[in-house]
Scaffold this motif. Structure first.
Motif, PDB file in Angstrom:
ATOM      1  N   ASP A  84      71.833  33.981 -49.053  1.00 24.74           N
ATOM      2  CA  ASP A  84      72.060  35.049 -48.074  1.00 24.74           C
ATOM      3  C   ASP A  84      72.069  36.421 -48.752  1.00 24.74           C
ATOM      4  O   ASP A  84      71.562  37.402 -48.201  1.00 24.74           O
ATOM      5  N   LEU A  85      72.628  36.462 -49.946  1.00 22.39           N
ATOM      6  CA  LEU A  85      72.628  37.727 -50.686  1.00 22.39           C
ATOM      7  C   LEU A  85      71.213  38.116 -51.088  1.00 22.39           C
ATOM      8  O   LEU A  85      70.837  39.298 -51.052  1.00 22.39           O
ATOM      9  N   LEU A  86      70.401  37.125 -51.474  1.00 23.68           N
ATOM     10  CA  LEU A  86      68.999  37.402 -51.816  1.00 23.68           C
ATOM     11  C   LEU A  86      68.239  37.933 -50.600  1.00 23.68           C
ATOM     12  O   LEU A  86      67.405  38.835 -50.720  1.00 23.68           O
ATOM     13  N   THR A  87      68.535  37.375 -49.420  1.00 24.09           N
ATOM     14  CA  THR A  87      67.886  37.861 -48.208  1.00 24.09           C
ATOM     15  C   THR A  87      68.206  39.330 -47.976  1.00 24.09           C
ATOM     16  O   THR A  87      67.311  40.150 -47.706  1.00 24.09           O
ATOM     17  N   LEU A  88      69.492  39.671 -48.057  1.00 20.57           N
ATOM     18  CA  LEU A  88      69.892  41.058 -47.853  1.00 20.57           C
ATOM     19  C   LEU A  88      69.318  41.961 -48.938  1.00 20.57           C
ATOM     20  O   LEU A  88      68.923  43.111 -48.671  1.00 20.57           O
ATOM     21  N   ALA A  89      69.230  41.437 -50.153  1.00 16.43           N
ATOM     22  CA  ALA A  89      68.643  42.223 -51.235  1.00 16.43           C
ATOM     23  C   ALA A  89      67.176  42.523 -50.945  1.00 16.43           C
ATOM     24  O   ALA A  89      66.698  43.650 -51.176  1.00 16.43           O
ATOM     25  N   ALA A  90      66.447  41.537 -50.442  1.00 19.42           N
ATOM     26  CA  ALA A  90      65.034  41.765 -50.120  1.00 19.42           C
ATOM     27  C   ALA A  90      64.893  42.811 -49.017  1.00 19.42           C
ATOM     28  O   ALA A  90      64.005  43.675 -49.073  1.00 19.42           O
ATOM     29  N   GLU A  91      65.774  42.743 -48.026  1.00 18.15           N
ATOM     30  CA  GLU A  91      65.700  43.719 -46.934  1.00 18.15           C
ATOM     31  C   GLU A  91      65.989  45.130 -47.432  1.00 18.15           C
ATOM     32  O   GLU A  91      65.280  46.085 -47.074  1.00 18.15           O
ATOM     33  N   THR A  92      67.032  45.280 -48.228  1.00 19.48           N
ATOM     34  CA  THR A  92      67.391  46.631 -48.681  1.00 19.48           C
ATOM     35  C   THR A  92      66.390  47.145 -49.712  1.00 19.48           C
ATOM     36  O   THR A  92      66.106  48.350 -49.749  1.00 19.48           O
ATOM     37  N   ALA A  93      65.845  46.258 -50.527  1.00 18.28           N
ATOM     38  CA  ALA A  93      64.817  46.700 -51.479  1.00 18.28           C
ATOM     39  C   ALA A  93      63.593  47.196 -50.730  1.00 18.28           C
ATOM     40  O   ALA A  93      62.999  48.235 -51.081  1.00 18.28           O
ATOM     41  N   GLY A  94      63.194  46.462 -49.686  1.00 14.82           N
ATOM     42  CA  GLY A  94      62.041  46.895 -48.912  1.00 14.82           C
ATOM     43  C   GLY A  94      62.305  48.164 -48.126  1.00 14.82           C
ATOM     44  O   GLY A  94      61.421  49.020 -47.984  1.00 14.82           O
ATOM     45  N   ALA A  95      63.531  48.322 -47.623  1.00 22.29           N
ATOM     46  CA  ALA A  95      63.855  49.500 -46.817  1.00 22.29           C
ATOM     47  C   ALA A  95      63.949  50.764 -47.663  1.00 22.29           C
ATOM     48  O   ALA A  95      63.684  51.861 -47.167  1.00 22.29           O
ATOM     49  N   THR A  96      64.350  50.627 -48.926  1.00 22.06           N
ATOM     50  CA  THR A  96      64.498  51.812 -49.776  1.00 22.06           C
ATOM     51  C   THR A  96      63.254  52.098 -50.602  1.00 22.06           C
ATOM     52  O   THR A  96      63.029  53.246 -51.002  1.00 22.06           O
ATOM     53  N   GLY A  97      62.461  51.059 -50.896  1.00 24.74           N
ATOM     54  CA  GLY A  97      61.288  51.251 -51.741  1.00 24.74           C
ATOM     55  C   GLY A  97      61.644  51.523 -53.190  1.00 24.74           C
ATOM     56  O   GLY A  97      60.797  51.975 -53.969  1.00 24.74           O
TER      57      GLY A  97
ATOM     58  N   ALA B  47      61.249  38.846 -54.650  1.00 20.63           N
ATOM     59  CA  ALA B  47      60.197  39.181 -55.612  1.00 20.63           C
ATOM     60  C   ALA B  47      59.009  39.844 -54.920  1.00 20.63           C
ATOM     61  O   ALA B  47      58.415  40.804 -55.449  1.00 20.63           O
ATOM     62  N   THR B  48      58.658  39.357 -53.733  1.00 21.93           N
ATOM     63  CA  THR B  48      57.561  39.972 -52.980  1.00 21.93           C
ATOM     64  C   THR B  48      57.896  41.399 -52.578  1.00 21.93           C
ATOM     65  O   THR B  48      57.061  42.312 -52.658  1.00 21.93           O
ATOM     66  N   ALA B  49      59.141  41.616 -52.137  1.00 24.16           N
ATOM     67  CA  ALA B  49      59.551  42.960 -51.740  1.00 24.16           C
ATOM     68  C   ALA B  49      59.486  43.921 -52.935  1.00 24.16           C
ATOM     69  O   ALA B  49      59.071  45.076 -52.791  1.00 24.16           O
ATOM     70  N   LEU B  50      59.870  43.439 -54.112  1.00 26.61           N
ATOM     71  CA  LEU B  50      59.827  44.300 -55.291  1.00 26.61           C
ATOM     72  C   LEU B  50      58.393  44.569 -55.727  1.00 26.61           C
ATOM     73  O   LEU B  50      58.083  45.652 -56.241  1.00 26.61           O
ATOM     74  N   ALA B  51      57.521  43.597 -55.508  1.00 32.01           N
ATOM     75  CA  ALA B  51      56.131  43.771 -55.937  1.00 32.01           C
ATOM     76  C   ALA B  51      55.373  44.733 -55.041  1.00 32.01           C
ATOM     77  O   ALA B  51      54.401  45.365 -55.474  1.00 32.01           O
ATOM     78  N   THR B  52      55.807  44.846 -53.784  1.00 30.70           N
ATOM     79  CA  THR B  52      55.067  45.694 -52.837  1.00 30.70           C
ATOM     80  C   THR B  52      55.755  47.020 -52.617  1.00 30.70           C
ATOM     81  O   THR B  52      55.332  47.801 -51.785  1.00 30.70           O
TER      82      THR B  52
END
Length: 844
Positions: free
Chosen positions: A798-811, A839-844
């Protein structure tokens, strides 16, 4: 005095009966008046057991109405719990009393809702003797339930089902059993005892099944704490409603599915699914729109599967069902979002293309400075209001400080009027009534003493010796000078207790002064801080008048950290010892920073076989220990922060700590950390509510502050987690060390010290409030220790999910150690799936 009063006081029932038997009605009525006056005079006497039985016999044998008898027997001092009703019934029969049932009803109305068992059996006996219908008040129903399955160990009685089967009150009171709040179906001796007994009676036909089913559903609809609803769920399962019974009650089940707590909604979902196509599709879809937004993942997952099955069975309605499935695309859980989107598309829903806007910063409002402290109290009526509020609620620093300052001002200007109004309030609230006279270093006791001394000069005279003793002991505890003084034995009390008790002793002595201008230590900010210029102006106003030592000490401790040479010059120019102390403090001779170390401690020794809660204590706790720097004395223990073992006492009065040192946030956090940790580890309610006050303080942070926030996010109770979010947002707008908090959160969860799943909702709340970047930086530091653990803590995905969302939202790209290794494992586990998403969110 009437001769009957002696036997009454001894509880000699036969003598009382004998004395009454020879009286005619006029004599009985006269005796009844004397009896009422006698009981009223003896207001401090408690009637119970045989004494209560004798009193009840006398009441029924002398009074002419049920109202008069109830006025006597319903008094708080009359306890009929162990009274014998049989002699009372005999007296009523001998006298020809026709109002015994009315008396029972009136006493039933007087049953305490919180303690209905006190007089219930006595009332029951009268009702049974008169063959009267039972009352259906909340208290009487509660007493009946207590008598049936709480009062005695069922092993010592006939089986509960057998007792209920023959109980004459069952048919009338059973429906009310589901309507009265606070009545549970749980026996303290066996959890399933009551549901099993009710289900057995329903199966044999003694109880109407519809009464039980309607009662259970009604109780579940009203809601309660989950633990209170469990026996009602158990009864529902034991009844196992038939399809016909469930279908006729589909409306309540649909309401429960949408709005009830998770376990109840799951029961409703299971029941409705079992009805197949007999439930109206529109009703199911309406409920599903709400269900798909609920946080319970199992409930949402089952609802998606159910809707998918219905769409395949009803292809003519697939498009409509697909629109409802699309509601799940907004669920916080990424795996459920993905499944909802896939199912919606499978059944024909075309999602609307969206544009994702990234923001590489938080979108938080500008930080609001702490509110100024309210003006001082200068009116007696206002002081009384503040004292009343202080006694009624938990002691907060602003309230305590304002009352103390008002006492000093008004006691030295309007003492007589203040005392005349304050003393009745203190007597009504029983202030000091239970304080031990030997409790010297006890903050509540000393506060009560000052209040009483302000209201009664005679009280002040009895306490002067104690106040003098406290101030004499405190001479060696003055914090300054910090260097160049002999070592002092560490204090046994906390620094907060020592400072406040010394201040209260001073204030008690100040009450005899004249025209006192108020406390130097009165805060100018709601945080407890004092503006340095305001303190300078107070000292300048005093001129050559002496200052009170501990008042000045607290005032200096409330100054913000830092050097102010300009104001120091002005303070020195005052030419007073207090002005010189202020100047020295402003030039840097202030409270030094402690040396802190993060430590992990274990449980205290059991010590006694009677420590029943010992095995429930956590095994480990991470705290921060502090010591003064080399060469610095710490006679008060301000800089010395112990790390108490789990199960040992720790710093109390947590709401007062931030205002003791409002410019030293990290130090205060270290002192408060054991109590905040208990909110996460030992389910202590309101253990972390001090966090917003701590966040509003100033001064450098520390590992203690990071740990405090991490514990607060994982607290058991929502009020504590909400406080942690408030503190997080306050600090995020200023100087939060987000990676520090995240690192501590990850380490605590990886070590099994906290429940990680509790942290996800408050972090989502912080994201919704605009702290996307802060939460992403926090999570980027929390994830590595979680991934490195031999078994990742529950909630890591669940923490990884939220991390992906916030990483994608902030860029904002932040490297997450250990993430590539998890992705490389492959497979379809939830952990790997969410790691791949990040990992996908960080790559994009």
């Amino acid at each position: 005095m009437n001769k009957i009063f002696g036997p009454l006081s001894r509880g000699d029932v036969p003598v009382v009966q004998s004395m009454l038997s020879g009286l005619d009605e006029p004599a009985r009525r006269t005796l009844g008046d004397e009896l009422m006056a006698h009981v009223r005079r003896r207001r401090d006497n408690w009637w119970s057991g045989k004494e209560a039985t004798a009193l009840a016999v006398a009441a029924v044998g002398t009074f002419s109405t049920a109202t008069k008898a109830a006025a006597l027997l319903g008094r708080r001092s009359v306890i009929l719990r162990d009274a014998d009703c049989e002699p009372v019934i005999v007296m009523a029969r001998q006298r020809g009393v026709t109002w015994l049932a009315d008396l029972a009803y009136k006493l039933a109305d007087r049953l305490q809702r919180t303690r209905p068992w006190e007089n219930w059996l006595f009332v029951e006996a009268m009702l049974l003797a008169e063959r009267a219908a039972p009352p259906t008040t909340d208290a009487f129903v509660s007493g009946w339930a207590y008598a049936m399955w709480w009062r005695n160990n069922p092993r010592e009685l006939a089986p509960l089902a057998d007792r209920l089967r023959v109980d004459p009150f069952l048919d009338v009171l059973l429906p009310r059993l589901f309507e009265v709040d606070g009545i549970g179906l749980t026996s303290p001796y066996e959890r399933q005892l009551v549901p099993q007994a009710l289900a057995a009676l329903a199966e044999e036909g003694r109880i109407d099944r519809s009464v039980l089913l309607d009662g259970v559903l009604g109780r579940l609809l009203r809601g309660d704490r989950p633990v209170a609803l469990r026996p009602f769920l158990a009864l529902h399962d034991l009844l196992a409603p038939t399809p016909a019974e469930a279908l006729s009650r589909s409306a309540p089940y649909l309401r429960l599915l949408a709005d009830a707590p998770g376990p109840v909604a799951t029961l409703a979902q299971r029941t409705l699914q079992g009805l197949g196509e007999t439930v109206e599709l529109e009703a199911i879809l309406d409920a599903a729109r709400t269900v798909l937004t609920r946080p319970e993942k199992g409930l949402v997952r089952t609802q998606l599967t159910w809707l998918d099955r219905v769409a395949r069975q009803r292809p003519d309605r697939a498009a409509q069902i697909a629109e409802v499935l699309a509601v799940g695309a907004e669920h916080p859980a990424a795996d459920l979002r993905d499944r909802a989107v896939a199912l919606a598309q499978r059944h024909g829903h075309q999602p609307v293309a969206t544009v994702t806007v990234t923001t590489a910063r938080d979108e938080l409002p500008s930080p609001v400075p702490p509110a100024p402290a309210p003006p001082p109290i200068t009116d007696v009526d206002e002081l009384i209001e503040e004292v009343s509020a202080l006694l009624a609620h938990r002691r907060s620093s602003p309230a305590v400080e304002r009352v103390l300052d008002g006492l000093v001002r008004l006691a030295t200007t309007d003492r007589d009027r203040m005392a005349a109004v304050l003393l009745p309030l203190l007597q009504r609230e029983q202030v000091g009534a239970y304080d031990h006279p030997w409790a010297v270093y006890n903050l509540p006791v000393q506060l009560h003493g000052v209040l009483l001394a302000a209201a009664a000069p005679a009280e002040a005279a009895t306490r002067r010796d104690q106040w003098s003793g406290i101030l004499s002991d405190s001479l060696t505890r003055a914090p300054r000078p910090f260097r160049g003084r002999p070592a002092v034995e560490p204090p046994r009390q906390s620094a907060l207790t020592l400072v406040y008790c010394a201040r209260l002793a001073e204030i008690g002595q100040r009450l005899d002064g004249r025209h006192d201008p108020g406390l130097l230590a009165a805060p100018t900010s709601s945080t407890g801080a004092i503006d340095p210029t305001a303190l300078y102006e107070r000292l300048a106003f005093l001129g050559d008048r002496p200052v009170w030592r501990w008042d000045l000490t607290q005032a200096l401790l409330r100054l913000p950290a830092g050097v102010d040479e300009t104001l120091a010059v002005r303070a020195a120019a005052l030419g007073t010892p207090a002005g010189d102390e202020l100047a020295s403090w402003l030039r840097g001779d202030a409270l030094p920073a402690p040396v802190q170390q993060v430590v992990t401690i274990g449980r205290r020794d059991r010590g006694s076989s009677y420590y029943y809660g010992y095995d429930r204590l956590p095994l480990r706790r991470t705290l921060v220990a502090g010591v003064p720097p080399d060469g610095v004395a710490d006679p008060l223990g301000l800089l010395t922060v112990p790390a108490p073992q789990i199960g040992q006492r720790h710093a109390g009065h947590r709401d007062l700590w931030p205002a003791l040192l409002p410019g030293h946030r990290g130090l205060v956090a270290a002192h408060l950390l054991p109590g905040i940790a208990m909110a996460a580890q030992e389910n202590l309610r309101e253990g972390a509510t001090v966090l917003p006050m701590l966040a509003e303080c100033t001064g450098a942070g520390s590992p203690a502050l990071d740990l405090a926030l991490a514990y607060g996010l994982c607290a058991r109770h929502e009020v504590d987690r909400a406080a942690a979010v408030d503190a997080l947002l306050t600090l995020a707008a200023g100087d939060l060390d987000a990676p520090g908090v995240g690192g501590q959160l990850g380490a605590l969860a990886a070590d099994g010290q906290v429940t990680l799943t509790r942290a996800v909702p408050p972090l989502r709340d912080a994201v919704a409030a605009g702290a996307r970047l802060t939460v992403w930086r926090l999570l980027a530091a929390a994830v590595p220790p979680l991934l490195a653990a031999p078994t990742p803590a529950r909630g890591t995905a669940d923490l990884l999910t939220l991390a992906a969302e916030t990483a994608g939202a902030t860029g904002v790209r932040i490297e997450v150690p250990g993430l590539p290794d998890v992705v490389a494992r492959g497979g379809g586990s939830r952990l790997v799936t969410e790691a791949r998403r990040l990992a996908t969110a960080l790559a994009t």
